[in-house]
Enzyme design. Sequence first.
Site, PDB file in Angstrom:
ATOM      1  N   GLU A   1       0.847  -1.190   0.000  1.00  0.00           N
ATOM      2  CA  GLU A   1       0.000   0.000   0.000  1.00  0.00           C
ATOM      3  C   GLU A   1       0.883   1.240   0.000  1.00  0.00           C
ATOM      4  OE1 GLU A   1      -3.810   0.737   2.357  1.00  0.00           O
ATOM      5  OE2 GLU A   1      -2.386   2.024   3.422  1.00  0.00           O
TER       6      GLU A   1
ATOM      7  N   THR B   1      -3.923   4.772  -1.810  1.00  0.00           N
ATOM      8  CA  THR B   1      -4.975   5.307  -0.965  1.00  0.00           C
ATOM      9  C   THR B   1      -5.074   6.818  -1.133  1.00  0.00           C
ATOM     10  OG1 THR B   1      -5.793   5.413   1.319  1.00  0.00           O
ATOM     11  CG2 THR B   1      -3.412   5.591   0.996  1.00  0.00           C
TER      12      THR B   1
END
Length: 319
Positions: free
Chosen positions: A24, A55
């Site tokens: 991520e 994100t």
Amino acid sequence: MSPPSLIETHPNLSDAAPVALSYELFPPRSPAAAETLWTTIRELETTAPDYVSVTYGASGSNRDTAVELINRLLLETTLRPLAHLTCVGNTPQELAGIIGELLDTGVRGILALRGDLPKDGGAPAEGSLRYAQDLIELIRRVEQRRSALLCAGKIAVGVAAYPTRHPESPSEAHDVEVLLAKQRSGADFAITQVFFHTEQYADLLTRARRAGVTIPIIPGVMPLTSLRRLKRLGELTGVEPAPELLDRMAAADSDLERMRIGVSATVDLANAALDAGAPGIHLYTFNEHQSALDVLDKLALPRRTRSSRRDAVAGQLAS
């Protein structure tokens, strides 16, 4: 008793799905952060991950920066981006436009999330979507309408799963029912939120399978190398990190020793998840590559790199 099927006994199937690896990332907040991030991206790219998730901030506060990062990943790297998308505070029309924009850039993976509720405690804007399963269904409707344009691949939709009770949930059983609802709405896989104890992933997997969840559930693992971050995430998730780990890290004589302790604890978490049947590992990098790579070095995941896949194809063509 009927004999086993050819599929069950095929000798090559055991190698058909090596352990998946993903990371991520989040969009940079400054030019200096961008430079550091791209150093991390290039280092992580050498490990040939299956995808990287991107994100963005609460309520899509830096969505434009996230889309810019996704575009660069697609144009300048070999990485496959999984775009985070939240629905709280956005109407179906707004979200359909965002989904279309992502697909137009070449994105074929979306992590469908509810997102944080308004901090003032007020209700979401009128007409906005309220649950992740609503967003999943919207993604599938947009996909269906654009199916003639998507010969590059079907959209893979991921969702969040919770090894421990969600802070707003009445129970862990309720969390599993929500995960089952996401599956029914069209989710393809789930990535867990952070967990700190080796048994928590296996417990989630057992509860989910008993309830009828069949999609892959990938453990999200955070390198446990920052004492401050550990404490902060414990507060956010409502799950207390192991006290003995906190004590050992606090008593460490140096950052190097603290890193060694944290990496070892992270590897234990990941190995416990793999032993329980995890199909892959998703590493929350916090845009820092060194601890993620240290964890990866000690995990020794059974993976086939992209270069070895190319070599295998070349060998087949030459034979």
